[in-house]
Design a protein around this motif. Structure first.
Motif, mmCIF file in Angstrom:
data_model
loop_
_atom_site.group_PDB
_atom_site.id
_atom_site.type_symbol
_atom_site.label_atom_id
_atom_site.label_comp_id
_atom_site.label_asym_id
_atom_site.label_seq_id
_atom_site.Cartn_x
_atom_site.Cartn_y
_atom_site.Cartn_z
ATOM 1 N N MET A 87 57.686 129.439 46.348
ATOM 2 C CA MET A 87 59.122 129.353 46.074
ATOM 3 C C MET A 87 59.654 127.963 46.429
ATOM 4 S SD MET A 87 59.565 132.190 44.634
ATOM 5 C CE MET A 87 61.259 131.820 44.193
ATOM 6 N N ASP A 88 59.170 127.418 47.544
ATOM 7 C CA ASP A 88 59.572 126.053 47.895
ATOM 8 C C ASP A 88 59.092 125.061 46.835
ATOM 9 O OD1 ASP A 88 60.884 126.850 50.184
ATOM 10 O OD2 ASP A 88 59.133 126.553 51.483
ATOM 11 N N LYS A 89 57.897 125.293 46.330
ATOM 12 C CA LYS A 89 57.373 124.390 45.299
ATOM 13 C C LYS A 89 58.175 124.504 43.999
ATOM 14 C CE LYS A 89 52.637 123.749 46.860
ATOM 15 N NZ LYS A 89 52.287 122.335 46.721
ATOM 16 N N LEU A 90 58.549 125.731 43.660
ATOM 17 C CA LEU A 90 59.369 125.908 42.452
ATOM 18 C C LEU A 90 60.719 125.225 42.630
ATOM 19 C CD1 LEU A 90 58.718 129.632 41.420
ATOM 20 C CD2 LEU A 90 57.858 127.555 40.308
ATOM 21 N N HIS A 91 61.243 125.294 43.833
ATOM 22 C CA HIS A 91 62.521 124.632 44.101
ATOM 23 C C HIS A 91 62.405 123.121 43.823
ATOM 24 C CE1 HIS A 91 66.450 124.116 45.783
ATOM 25 N NE2 HIS A 91 66.000 123.168 46.577
ATOM 26 N N LYS A 92 61.298 122.547 44.273
ATOM 27 C CA LYS A 92 61.075 121.110 44.011
ATOM 28 C C LYS A 92 60.956 120.816 42.517
ATOM 29 C CE LYS A 92 58.987 119.238 48.160
ATOM 30 N NZ LYS A 92 58.047 120.234 48.742
ATOM 31 N N ALA A 93 60.391 121.779 41.788
ATOM 32 C CA ALA A 93 60.214 121.589 40.337
ATOM 33 C C ALA A 93 61.513 121.865 39.583
ATOM 34 C CB ALA A 93 59.095 122.483 39.822
ATOM 35 N N ASP A 94 62.555 122.292 40.314
ATOM 36 C CA ASP A 94 63.876 122.570 39.710
ATOM 37 C C ASP A 94 63.907 123.764 38.756
ATOM 38 O OD1 ASP A 94 65.282 120.589 41.070
ATOM 39 O OD2 ASP A 94 64.895 119.065 39.538
ATOM 40 N N THR A 95 63.140 124.812 39.062
ATOM 41 C CA THR A 95 63.275 126.048 38.278
ATOM 42 C C THR A 95 64.467 126.838 38.814
ATOM 43 O OG1 THR A 95 61.900 127.347 39.758
ATOM 44 C CG2 THR A 95 60.784 126.246 37.920
ATOM 45 N N ILE A 96 64.849 127.856 38.079
ATOM 46 C CA ILE A 96 65.951 128.719 38.513
ATOM 47 C C ILE A 96 65.460 130.163 38.593
ATOM 48 C CG2 ILE A 96 68.235 129.591 37.924
ATOM 49 C CD1 ILE A 96 68.953 126.922 37.025
ATOM 50 N N THR A 97 65.505 130.715 39.797
ATOM 51 C CA THR A 97 65.054 132.093 39.979
ATOM 52 C C THR A 97 66.105 133.050 39.432
ATOM 53 O OG1 THR A 97 63.823 131.470 41.940
ATOM 54 C CG2 THR A 97 64.338 133.814 41.693
ATOM 55 N N ILE A 98 65.687 133.836 38.449
ATOM 56 C CA ILE A 98 66.601 134.782 37.804
ATOM 57 C C ILE A 98 66.625 136.112 38.557
ATOM 58 C CG2 ILE A 98 66.958 136.125 35.663
ATOM 59 C CD1 ILE A 98 67.634 133.108 35.420
ATOM 60 N N GLY A 99 65.481 136.518 39.080
ATOM 61 C CA GLY A 99 65.448 137.779 39.824
ATOM 62 C C GLY A 99 64.030 138.171 40.172
ATOM 63 N N LYS A 100 63.914 139.393 40.729
ATOM 64 C CA LYS A 100 62.635 139.901 41.200
ATOM 65 C C LYS A 100 62.153 141.033 40.290
ATOM 66 C CE LYS A 100 61.108 138.408 44.458
ATOM 67 N NZ LYS A 100 61.174 138.675 45.903
ATOM 68 N N LEU A 101 60.843 141.007 40.043
ATOM 69 C CA LEU A 101 60.270 141.874 39.014
ATOM 70 C C LEU A 101 59.518 143.074 39.572
ATOM 71 C CD1 LEU A 101 59.161 138.848 36.892
ATOM 72 C CD2 LEU A 101 60.713 140.642 36.077
ATOM 73 N N ASN A 102 59.651 144.179 38.877
ATOM 74 C CA ASN A 102 58.967 145.416 39.234
ATOM 75 C C ASN A 102 57.454 145.228 39.260
ATOM 76 O OD1 ASN A 102 58.993 148.187 39.871
ATOM 77 N ND2 ASN A 102 58.737 148.783 37.727
ATOM 78 N N MET A 103 56.760 146.157 39.879
ATOM 79 C CA MET A 103 55.299 146.084 40.023
ATOM 80 C C MET A 103 54.805 147.450 40.473
ATOM 81 S SD MET A 103 55.480 143.908 43.597
ATOM 82 C CE MET A 103 53.856 144.350 44.242
ATOM 83 N N ASP A 104 53.504 147.631 40.501
ATOM 84 C CA ASP A 104 52.970 148.803 41.173
ATOM 85 C C ASP A 104 53.132 148.578 42.674
ATOM 86 O OD1 ASP A 104 51.721 150.608 39.101
ATOM 87 O OD2 ASP A 104 50.750 148.717 38.572
ATOM 88 N N GLU A 105 53.465 149.633 43.386
ATOM 89 C CA GLU A 105 53.741 149.517 44.822
ATOM 90 C C GLU A 105 52.627 148.747 45.542
ATOM 91 O OE1 GLU A 105 54.325 153.320 46.723
ATOM 92 O OE2 GLU A 105 54.878 152.394 48.633
ATOM 93 N N PHE A 106 53.003 147.685 46.244
ATOM 94 C CA PHE A 106 52.071 146.825 46.964
ATOM 95 C C PHE A 106 50.940 146.307 46.068
ATOM 96 C CE2 PHE A 106 54.142 148.799 50.630
ATOM 97 C CZ PHE A 106 54.478 147.645 51.332
ATOM 98 N N ALA A 107 51.201 146.227 44.768
ATOM 99 C CA ALA A 107 50.248 145.679 43.779
ATOM 100 C C ALA A 107 49.044 146.587 43.547
ATOM 101 C CB ALA A 107 49.798 144.262 44.157
ATOM 102 N N MET A 108 49.190 147.863 43.888
ATOM 103 C CA MET A 108 48.078 148.802 43.701
ATOM 104 C C MET A 108 48.319 149.620 42.434
ATOM 105 S SD MET A 108 47.782 149.991 47.616
ATOM 106 C CE MET A 108 47.551 148.755 48.906
ATOM 107 N N GLY A 109 47.670 149.197 41.355
ATOM 108 C CA GLY A 109 47.824 149.941 40.115
ATOM 109 C C GLY A 109 47.597 149.077 38.898
ATOM 110 N N SER A 110 47.567 149.721 37.750
ATOM 111 C CA SER A 110 47.261 149.039 36.493
ATOM 112 C C SER A 110 48.249 149.388 35.408
ATOM 113 C CB SER A 110 45.864 149.448 36.005
ATOM 114 O OG SER A 110 44.934 149.330 37.047
ATOM 115 N N SER A 111 49.427 149.920 35.764
ATOM 116 C CA SER A 111 50.333 150.403 34.715
ATOM 117 C C SER A 111 51.813 150.324 35.068
ATOM 118 C CB SER A 111 49.994 151.859 34.396
ATOM 119 O OG SER A 111 50.312 152.672 35.506
ATOM 120 N N ASN A 112 52.138 149.912 36.282
ATOM 121 C CA ASN A 112 53.511 149.932 36.796
ATOM 122 C C ASN A 112 54.054 151.356 36.982
ATOM 123 O OD1 ASN A 112 53.555 147.057 36.714
ATOM 124 N ND2 ASN A 112 55.752 147.141 36.527
ATOM 125 N N GLU A 113 53.201 152.346 36.785
ATOM 126 C CA GLU A 113 53.642 153.723 37.041
ATOM 127 C C GLU A 113 53.657 154.046 38.538
ATOM 128 O OE1 GLU A 113 52.036 156.329 33.358
ATOM 129 O OE2 GLU A 113 50.634 154.869 34.142
#
Ligand code: GLN
Length: 452
Positions: A87-113
């Motif tokens: 995130m600090d690196k993106l800040h230096k690159a001047d990107t704009i964070t739009i928001g946070k994205l859904n995922m499988d809980e703690f990244a455990m899964g293959s379908s976002n279910e």
């Protein structure tokens, strides 16, 4: 066009389509608009490498003062007090964070279910899954909500959703991108990586987030090449290996054909390919689930109701509080992995399972080293089939796990791998996977760009 226009366009698109695809868990509209105004003032002066680009962030990457949930009830109201290094690196690159994205809980899964909050839907067909665990990172780019997103890949979680959603997703070499501030699932496998529409964008985003970080002891001290200079379209003389295991049993005829068609394209551009073998591939799935669950059981012990997030409202004593907090806060899949991992690490079973799996991991890595000593890249499908239907695999964890059979070996070996769109089956995108030597993302991008 200025930065505020770009940010407007992003939020407008989100208001039009996110009700259908459900990619975002949290939007950061106020901060995004403030930052756009600030960047507009510096337009034309000292612009960062991704100046003004809207980006979505997977919700297991911690963002200062912006809710970070890992799509888990146990972190439902967690507002981090620091930023991940990316995130600090993106800040230096001047990107704009739009928001946070859904995922499988703690990244455990293959379908976002497995999200504790909502399902995300594949924009190509709302009856199918977007893949996972970075399913919403791929969806947000495929649906035109943001041009860039970050995901994380422990066993395929960037590449499989990129393949299912028809976008470009890269898992970098282990150690290339700092994991500081990435909520750990399996620390020896996790890597943050970029998801974009094109290979060129992908190379630019990786260039912005890669690099040594003293806050991550596994971060490699290597210099970061200019990946864009690899995007020449020239693959003359490039040596490509095609593992026979990746075109065999279990891989659909459509996925197989799309890889053969891609090889023809690369051949016409002057590359050469040969069939090879990665004989230990067949053990990758079992090895991965033992090791990743073992690491997860240790990493997730920190969620105890004291240090972060959720705490049960009614506990009789401290032990009862730990137990109830975890029983109420974690979803079924997370509990399944913690139990599997705790069992594999318990005394008496350690040598039979964990230690054995570590030895097999070394053999899998050696397979890759042997092939990559003779070839520039390895090519195969990203997934055996295109996106499956929502609910199709939820009742059977083993079928769900088998979905990652072609993406898991690269995490065990630590090598970089990209998925680029390569055709369709039944109206759904398929992905071509290109794998390279450790820290040779440039060759991966070169081949991917020439093919694209
Ligand atoms: N689908 C795999 C799993 O469930 C991979 C997840 C990932 O890469 N984070 O573990």
């Amino acid at each position: 066009i200025n930065v505020s226009d770009l940010v407007d366009a992003s939020f407008k698109r989100i208001s039009e389509v996110d009700g259908k695809v459900q990619a975002f868990l949290t939007l950061d509209e106020e901060q995004a608009r403030l930052k756009a105004v600030a960047l507009d003032e510096k337009l034309g002066k000292e612009e960062g490498s991704l100046f003004g680009m809207p980006i979505g962030i997977k919700d297991n990457i911690v963002t200062k003062n912006l809710r970070t949930t890992c799509a888990s009830k146990i972190l439902e109201n967690f507002d981090p007090i620091y930023n991940a290094t990316v995130m600090d690196k993106l800040h230096k690159a001047d990107t704009i964070t739009i928001g946070k994205l859904n995922m499988d809980e703690f990244a455990m899964g293959s379908s976002n279910e497995n999200s504790g909050f909502q399902k995300t839907f594949n924009p190509w067909n709302l009856e199918t899954v977007p893949g996972g665990s970075s399913g919403a990172s791929a969806t947000s780019v495929a649906a035109g909500e943001v041009p860039f997103s970050l995901g994380s890949d422990t066993g395929g979680s960037i590449r499989q959703p990129a393949s299912f959603c028809g976008v470009v997703g890269m898992k970098p070499t282990y150690g290339l991108v700092s994991r500081y501030g990435l909520v750990a699932f399996a620390s020896s496998l996790d890597q943050i990586g970029p998801i974009t529409n094109t290979v060129e964008d992908n190379a630019a985003l990786l260039g912005a987030i890669a690099g040594h970080d003293r806050m991550d002891s596994t971060s490699a001290n290597v210099s970061i090449p200019d990946y864009a200079s690899a995007l020449t379209g020239d693959v003359k003389g490039m040596k490509i290996a095609v593992p026979k295991e990746y075109l065999g049993e279990g891989v659909s005829p459509e996925a197989k054909q799309s890889v053969l068609d891609a090889l023809k394209v690369l051949e016409n551009l002057g590359a050469e390919w040969e069939e090879v073998s990665l004989p230990h591939s067949k053990y990758a799935l079992a090895t991965y689930y033992l090791l990743s669950s073992s690491e997860a059981s240790a990493n997730l012990s920190r969620f105890d109701g004291v240090r972060y997030g959720y705490r049960t409202p009614d506990a009789e004593n401290l032990i009862d509080m730990y137990k109830k907090t975890r029983a109420e806060g974690f979803g079924d899949e997370v509990k399944r992995r913690i139990m599997l991992g705790t069992f594999a690490l318990s005394s008496g079973y350690y040598d039979a399972y964990y230690k054995k799996a570590q030895k097999v991991r070394t053999l899998i890595k050696k397979d890759f080293d042997d092939v990559l000593a003779k070839y520039d890249v390895i090519v195969g499908p990203t997934t055996p089939t295109p996106a499956f239907k929502i609910g199709e695999n939820t009742s059977d964890p083993m079928t769900m796990y088998a979905n990652d059979i072609l993406t898991i070996p690269m995490n065990l070996a630590g090598v970089p791998a990209i998925s680029v769109p390569c055709g369709f089956a039944a109206g759904l995108p398929l992905g071509l996977q290109i794998i390279g030597k450790h820290f040779d993302e440039s060759s991966v991008y070169r081949a991917a760009h020439a093919f694209e």
